[in-house]
Design a protein around this motif. Sequence first.
Motif, PDB file in Angstrom:
ATOM      1  N   UNK A 123     -32.920  66.326   5.594  1.00  0.00           N
ATOM      2  CA  UNK A 123     -31.916  67.145   4.918  1.00  0.00           C
ATOM      3  C   UNK A 123     -30.812  66.325   4.269  1.00  0.00           C
ATOM      4  N   UNK A 124     -30.612  65.093   4.743  1.00  0.00           N
ATOM      5  CA  UNK A 124     -29.594  64.222   4.146  1.00  0.00           C
ATOM      6  C   UNK A 124     -29.934  63.832   2.716  1.00  0.00           C
ATOM      7  N   UNK A 125     -31.202  63.972   2.361  1.00  0.00           N
ATOM      8  CA  UNK A 125     -31.649  63.537   1.034  1.00  0.00           C
ATOM      9  C   UNK A 125     -31.716  64.671   0.030  1.00  0.00           C
ATOM     10  N   UNK A 126     -31.355  65.867   0.471  1.00  0.00           N
ATOM     11  CA  UNK A 126     -31.383  67.030  -0.418  1.00  0.00           C
ATOM     12  C   UNK A 126     -29.969  67.379  -0.843  1.00  0.00           C
ATOM     13  N   UNK A 127     -29.838  67.876  -2.054  1.00  0.00           N
ATOM     14  CA  UNK A 127     -28.535  68.284  -2.554  1.00  0.00           C
ATOM     15  C   UNK A 127     -27.961  69.416  -1.724  1.00  0.00           C
ATOM     16  N   UNK A 132     -30.110  71.850  -6.480  1.00  0.00           N
ATOM     17  CA  UNK A 132     -29.710  70.495  -6.836  1.00  0.00           C
ATOM     18  C   UNK A 132     -30.846  69.477  -6.784  1.00  0.00           C
ATOM     19  N   UNK A 133     -31.838  69.656  -5.956  1.00  0.00           N
ATOM     20  CA  UNK A 133     -32.877  68.642  -5.828  1.00  0.00           C
ATOM     21  C   UNK A 133     -32.425  67.529  -4.902  1.00  0.00           C
ATOM     22  N   UNK A 134     -32.881  66.311  -5.171  1.00  0.00           N
ATOM     23  CA  UNK A 134     -32.547  65.173  -4.325  1.00  0.00           C
ATOM     24  C   UNK A 134     -31.144  64.656  -4.618  1.00  0.00           C
ATOM     25  N   UNK A 136     -28.534  61.395  -5.043  1.00  0.00           N
ATOM     26  CA  UNK A 136     -28.728  60.153  -5.801  1.00  0.00           C
ATOM     27  C   UNK A 136     -29.262  59.048  -4.890  1.00  0.00           C
ATOM     28  N   UNK A 137     -29.838  58.024  -5.499  1.00  0.00           N
ATOM     29  CA  UNK A 137     -30.339  56.873  -4.746  1.00  0.00           C
ATOM     30  C   UNK A 137     -29.204  56.219  -3.957  1.00  0.00           C
ATOM     31  N   UNK A 138     -28.015  56.185  -4.543  1.00  0.00           N
ATOM     32  CA  UNK A 138     -26.855  55.603  -3.862  1.00  0.00           C
ATOM     33  C   UNK A 138     -26.527  56.392  -2.592  1.00  0.00           C
ATOM     34  N   UNK A 139     -26.555  57.732  -2.678  1.00  0.00           N
ATOM     35  CA  UNK A 139     -26.281  58.552  -1.497  1.00  0.00           C
ATOM     36  C   UNK A 139     -27.365  58.364  -0.426  1.00  0.00           C
ATOM     37  N   UNK A 140     -28.603  58.191  -0.859  1.00  0.00           N
ATOM     38  CA  UNK A 140     -29.682  57.945   0.106  1.00  0.00           C
ATOM     39  C   UNK A 140     -29.446  56.633   0.838  1.00  0.00           C
ATOM     40  N   UNK A 141     -29.105  55.586   0.093  1.00  0.00           N
ATOM     41  CA  UNK A 141     -28.837  54.293   0.714  1.00  0.00           C
ATOM     42  C   UNK A 141     -27.670  54.379   1.695  1.00  0.00           C
TER      43      UNK A 141
END
Length: 151
Positions: A123-127, A132-134, A136-141
Amino acid sequence: YDGGKMMFATRLWWALMLYGHPDVRVLDGGFAGWQRESRPVEEDISIPPKKNSTFQPSIKFPFLRTEVGEVEHILQLVEEHKDVPRTFIVDVRPPAQFQGKEKRGQIDCVAGHIPNAINVPCGLFMGKSENQGFVSAEEMLQSFEKKGLPL
């Protein structure tokens, strides 16, 4: 297309990649996002042209198999690699399942998680909204770094 939650779409992506499919993509935002962006949609059912090739599945990550009899092998690999830098087991299930407080039907045969696994819920990888979708890559990192996983 996965009802907008992306859990099954991303699992299918993972499975196809695992079995060696050469070209797999997931729509960020799913079909609803595709439509929101006014991208083309057809209502007719079309059959793609046949190619002169055959897909031969082959597992690209053989250590990920969890067939009966291989669980001991996975646990052995976990033990052997627990002190190897930048080697992690990431469990993306919700925290309650990871902690063994909840089981999801027959899928979770045993409550809890593999020793030394780190919980980074998917769930941390979803808007924040279903539209919203996924993230950003920065937020995932950042999510991985907060869990102590330097990538």
